[in-house]
Design a protein around this motif. Structure first.
Motif, PDB file in Angstrom:
ATOM      1  N   UNK A 372     -13.862  88.899  -6.857  1.00  0.00           N
ATOM      2  CA  UNK A 372     -12.417  88.662  -6.973  1.00  0.00           C
ATOM      3  C   UNK A 372     -11.932  89.127  -8.345  1.00  0.00           C
ATOM      4  N   UNK A 373     -12.702  88.822  -9.378  1.00  0.00           N
ATOM      5  CA  UNK A 373     -12.353  89.283 -10.719  1.00  0.00           C
ATOM      6  C   UNK A 373     -12.314  90.807 -10.774  1.00  0.00           C
ATOM      7  N   UNK A 374     -13.316  91.461 -10.221  1.00  0.00           N
ATOM      8  CA  UNK A 374     -13.359  92.918 -10.220  1.00  0.00           C
ATOM      9  C   UNK A 374     -12.168  93.510  -9.475  1.00  0.00           C
ATOM     10  N   UNK A 375     -11.818  92.899  -8.355  1.00  0.00           N
ATOM     11  CA  UNK A 375     -10.690  93.391  -7.553  1.00  0.00           C
ATOM     12  C   UNK A 375      -9.377  93.239  -8.309  1.00  0.00           C
ATOM     13  N   UNK A 376      -9.173  92.071  -8.942  1.00  0.00           N
ATOM     14  CA  UNK A 376      -7.947  91.835  -9.696  1.00  0.00           C
ATOM     15  C   UNK A 376      -7.845  92.783 -10.885  1.00  0.00           C
ATOM     16  N   UNK A 377      -8.956  92.975 -11.597  1.00  0.00           N
ATOM     17  CA  UNK A 377      -8.942  93.876 -12.754  1.00  0.00           C
ATOM     18  C   UNK A 377      -8.660  95.304 -12.327  1.00  0.00           C
ATOM     19  N   UNK A 378      -9.309  95.738 -11.256  1.00  0.00           N
ATOM     20  CA  UNK A 378      -9.146  97.115 -10.790  1.00  0.00           C
ATOM     21  C   UNK A 378      -7.714  97.363 -10.323  1.00  0.00           C
ATOM     22  N   UNK A 379      -7.170  96.422  -9.559  1.00  0.00           N
ATOM     23  CA  UNK A 379      -5.806  96.586  -9.057  1.00  0.00           C
ATOM     24  C   UNK A 379      -4.800  96.594 -10.206  1.00  0.00           C
ATOM     25  N   UNK A 380      -5.012  95.718 -11.180  1.00  0.00           N
ATOM     26  CA  UNK A 380      -4.120  95.628 -12.333  1.00  0.00           C
ATOM     27  C   UNK A 380      -4.157  96.944 -13.121  1.00  0.00           C
ATOM     28  N   UNK A 381      -5.365  97.440 -13.380  1.00  0.00           N
ATOM     29  CA  UNK A 381      -5.533  98.678 -14.141  1.00  0.00           C
ATOM     30  C   UNK A 381      -4.905  99.866 -13.418  1.00  0.00           C
ATOM     31  N   UNK A 382      -5.143  99.949 -12.113  1.00  0.00           N
ATOM     32  CA  UNK A 382      -4.598 101.065 -11.332  1.00  0.00           C
ATOM     33  C   UNK A 382      -3.071 101.028 -11.301  1.00  0.00           C
ATOM     34  N   UNK A 425     -15.016  79.820 -11.883  1.00  0.00           N
ATOM     35  CA  UNK A 425     -14.053  80.253 -10.874  1.00  0.00           C
ATOM     36  C   UNK A 425     -13.125  81.312 -11.461  1.00  0.00           C
ATOM     37  N   UNK A 426     -12.527  82.095 -10.565  1.00  0.00           N
ATOM     38  CA  UNK A 426     -11.550  83.120 -10.937  1.00  0.00           C
ATOM     39  C   UNK A 426     -10.273  82.829 -10.166  1.00  0.00           C
ATOM     40  N   UNK A 427      -9.158  82.685 -10.885  1.00  0.00           N
ATOM     41  CA  UNK A 427      -7.898  82.258 -10.286  1.00  0.00           C
ATOM     42  C   UNK A 427      -6.854  83.358 -10.394  1.00  0.00           C
ATOM     43  N   UNK A 428      -6.138  83.587  -9.311  1.00  0.00           N
ATOM     44  CA  UNK A 428      -4.985  84.469  -9.380  1.00  0.00           C
ATOM     45  C   UNK A 428      -3.830  83.676  -9.988  1.00  0.00           C
ATOM     46  N   UNK A 429      -2.778  84.368 -10.331  1.00  0.00           N
ATOM     47  CA  UNK A 429      -1.614  83.775 -10.987  1.00  0.00           C
ATOM     48  C   UNK A 429      -1.062  82.598 -10.181  1.00  0.00           C
ATOM     49  N   UNK A 430      -0.871  81.478 -10.813  1.00  0.00           N
ATOM     50  CA  UNK A 430      -0.360  80.178 -10.334  1.00  0.00           C
ATOM     51  C   UNK A 430      -1.407  79.355  -9.580  1.00  0.00           C
ATOM     52  N   UNK A 431      -2.597  79.887  -9.311  1.00  0.00           N
ATOM     53  CA  UNK A 431      -3.611  79.077  -8.624  1.00  0.00           C
ATOM     54  C   UNK A 431      -4.112  77.973  -9.556  1.00  0.00           C
ATOM     55  N   UNK A 432      -4.294  76.746  -9.045  1.00  0.00           N
ATOM     56  CA  UNK A 432      -4.730  75.642  -9.905  1.00  0.00           C
ATOM     57  C   UNK A 432      -6.220  75.687 -10.203  1.00  0.00           C
ATOM     58  N   UNK A 433      -6.579  75.271 -11.400  1.00  0.00           N
ATOM     59  CA  UNK A 433      -7.988  75.137 -11.772  1.00  0.00           C
ATOM     60  C   UNK A 433      -8.512  73.822 -11.206  1.00  0.00           C
ATOM     61  N   UNK A 434      -9.491  73.919 -10.332  1.00  0.00           N
ATOM     62  CA  UNK A 434     -10.043  72.736  -9.664  1.00  0.00           C
ATOM     63  C   UNK A 434     -11.473  72.434 -10.096  1.00  0.00           C
TER      64      UNK A 434
END
Length: 550
Positions: A372-382, A425-434
């Motif tokens: 999930x972290x890799x996907x978020x980083x890659x999408x953000x960078x692209x 854990x890896x959280x997308x924007x607004x997801x709560x830390x549980x």
């Protein structure tokens, strides 16, 4: 630590100047001597070997850039001779071994916080005003002026008093020299004594520019963000103002709030202007009902809670060449202590993790979270590159001027704030830390967007390091400012809470400073000390629209 220079990692081929060095000077690091060919300002770096075009420059033990033309040992690193480059990253199965720090000094300690019925514990007790749309900002401003002035939360009182003295002096014929000598009458700590409600730490207002126009996805994510703030452990109750016709409907907000916390039971007053009799009726009713809510919320008192109930965000802004070797590692050690004590720590700013990805992936316990972290980083960078930008453009002119030449240098220093513990854990924007432990939160590097996102994921305190100085704060999450150097602390003492410059001066170790920071967190979480960003009402709130923000 040498008083002049520092090699951060044994594999590095650059050295940091801890103080200004002169051209022609020979400096020693361990058994090696370096003749400097140019002035090296404090916080900047020089090369330890001759290098050719395309050679890799290593700092923090990893790739941070590539040489643009041949350089000699002792040359100053600049944006001309070095360009950003970062090591590639890929998924590897988790085999990380962590050596937790000694927590014997902190085991069994508690902080005095505000206990909520859902089991969370706040470090403050705020009443929150939320507009569903920018059309209600003016009404919020009117209410803010009324409540802040009458209930004792207006830090602007000293500036009003100062302006009043200037007016009087002018009317009495005073010259400019006389007016320049007029002092500021009241300090923020004095103003606190005027508060009507002793257990209400503030009345906060989430003015924003969203809720209508734009695209519907912007309104949808804003709704989740506002719901996260309403549900925040530091919030005792909420007054919500809606126009009525906007994209972000009240029911959308209520649905997101219920999804986030099905047992939400705080006082929530909702007012829709298009259903009201008049603006005056809307505002006076909102003030009266909020006042009733404040009377009830004031009955809540601080009670002891274990340190495991803390949720600490870590952030840097106005960074300099010392950030990655003083304040950030010290905050990182504090983060490791907190993780070992069972607390939550939130590390965000994805554009400022560029070049540190492999270390983060290797420390992420769950494969799904790592991917999930890799996907978020890659999408953000692209997305940044598609817009004609990129992570390499993250360092600001101020960053570069003070030694952060490439994004990879800035990022690897910034990542030190997260310490060395495994990532839970890896959280997308607004997801709560549980999950207890270190969590990653996807936000921009932008100071206010990042702190806004950390609070949305549940941070109840934010440790914010700075080398250049910044007034950034947050409406519901107290922000603690930590200086990387002595000079900044002396110059901007009115906004700095902790000075980590003693690390650069060789007066304290990173570990000692990390313990000092945790001790300050415990006091701040208990209301025994108030961070200066809170005293100054630095209540910055900028929702991220998921556009390109570095």
């Amino acid at each position: 630590m040498s008083t002049k220079i520092l090699k951060v990692h044994p594999d590095d081929n650059v050295i940091v100047a801890l103080t200004a060095l002169r051209a022609g000077e020979t400096v020693q690091y361990q058994d090696n001597y370096y003749l400097l060919t140019a002035d090296i300002p404090a916080k900047h770096k020089f090369y330890t070997t001759d290098m050719q075009t395309g050679d890799k420059v290593i700092m923090y033990g990893t790739l941070v850039g590539k040489i643009q033309f041949p350089v000699k040992a002792g040359w100053l690193m600049t944006t001309d001779n070095l360009k950003h480059a970062a090591a590639p990253y890929h998924f590897k199965p988790y085999h990380y071994q962590w050596q937790a720090p000694d927590i014997s000094k902190f085991e069994g300690l508690t902080f005095n916080g505000y206990h909520r019925k859902d089991g969370n514990v706040g470090t403050a007790n705020y009443w929150l005003f939320i507009p569903t749309v920018f059309c209600e900002n003016r009404n919020l401003d009117v209410i803010k002026e009324a409540l802040h002035n009458e209930l004792g939360y207006a830090v602007t009182e000293k500036y009003k008093s100062y302006t009043h003295q200037l007016v009087e002096a002018y009317q009495n014929g005073a010259d400019t020299a006389t007016m320049a000598a007029i002092p500021i009458a009241l300090e923020p700590e004095v103003l606190k004594t005027k508060r009507l409600f002793k257990n209400i730490d503030g009345i906060k207002f989430l003015n924003h520019q969203g809720g209508c126009g734009g695209i519907r996805q912007d309104a949808a994510i804003l709704s989740k963000l506002l719901a996260a703030y309403a549900d925040h452990p530091n919030v005792a109750g909420v007054t919500l103002l809606s126009l009525g016709c906007q994209n972000l409907q009240v029911q959308d907000f209520l649905d997101d709030l219920k999804e986030r916390n099905p047992s939400f039971d705080k006082k929530l007053y909702i007012f829709e202007q298009q259903q009201s009799q008049s603006e005056a009726q809307l505002i006076t009713t909102a003030i009266r009902q909020t006042f009733e809510g404040l009377i009830e919320a004031n009955q809540i008192e601080r009670q002891p809670a274990p340190l495991s109930k803390l949720c600490i965000g870590v952030k840097c802004g106005g960074s300099d060449g010392f950030s990655g070797i003083s304040a950030n590692p010290a905050v990182g050690y504090c983060a490791d202590l907190l993780v070992a004590l069972g607390a939550k720590v939130l590390l965000a700013e994805f554009p400022e993790l560029c070049g540190a990805e492999q270390d983060i992936i290797d420390r992420t316990k769950d494969e799904a979270a790592a991917r999930k972290f890799m996907k978020l980083m890659s999408a953000y960078s692209q997305a940044a590159e598609h817009a004609g930008s990129g992570f390499h453009m993250n360092p600001s002119p101020g960053n570069i001027k003070d030694g952060l030449i490439t994004d990879a240098i800035k990022s690897n220093g910034a990542a030190k704030k997260g310490g060395t513990s495994p990532i839970e854990d890896v959280l997308d924007y607004t997801e709560p830390a549980l999950k207890a432990g270190l969590n990653l939160v996807c936000t921009p590097g932008n100071d206010v967007e990042a702190t806004t996102g950390k609070a949305a994921s549940g941070a109840t305190l934010i440790l914010f390091t700075t080398g250049l100085g910044t007034p950034t704060g947050n409406p519901v999450c107290p922000v603690i400012k930590i200086s990387t150097n002595n000079a900044l602390t002396a110059k901007m003492n009115d906004i700095i809470d902790i000075n980590a410059g003693s690390i650069i001066a060789g007066e304290k170790t990173i570990e000692q400073m990390g313990e000092d920071i945790l001790n300050y967190c415990i006091r701040a979480a208990s209301g025994e000390v108030t961070p200066k960003s809170v005293l100054l009402n630095q209540d910055d709130f900028i929702p991220w629209k998921r556009g390109i923000s570095l």
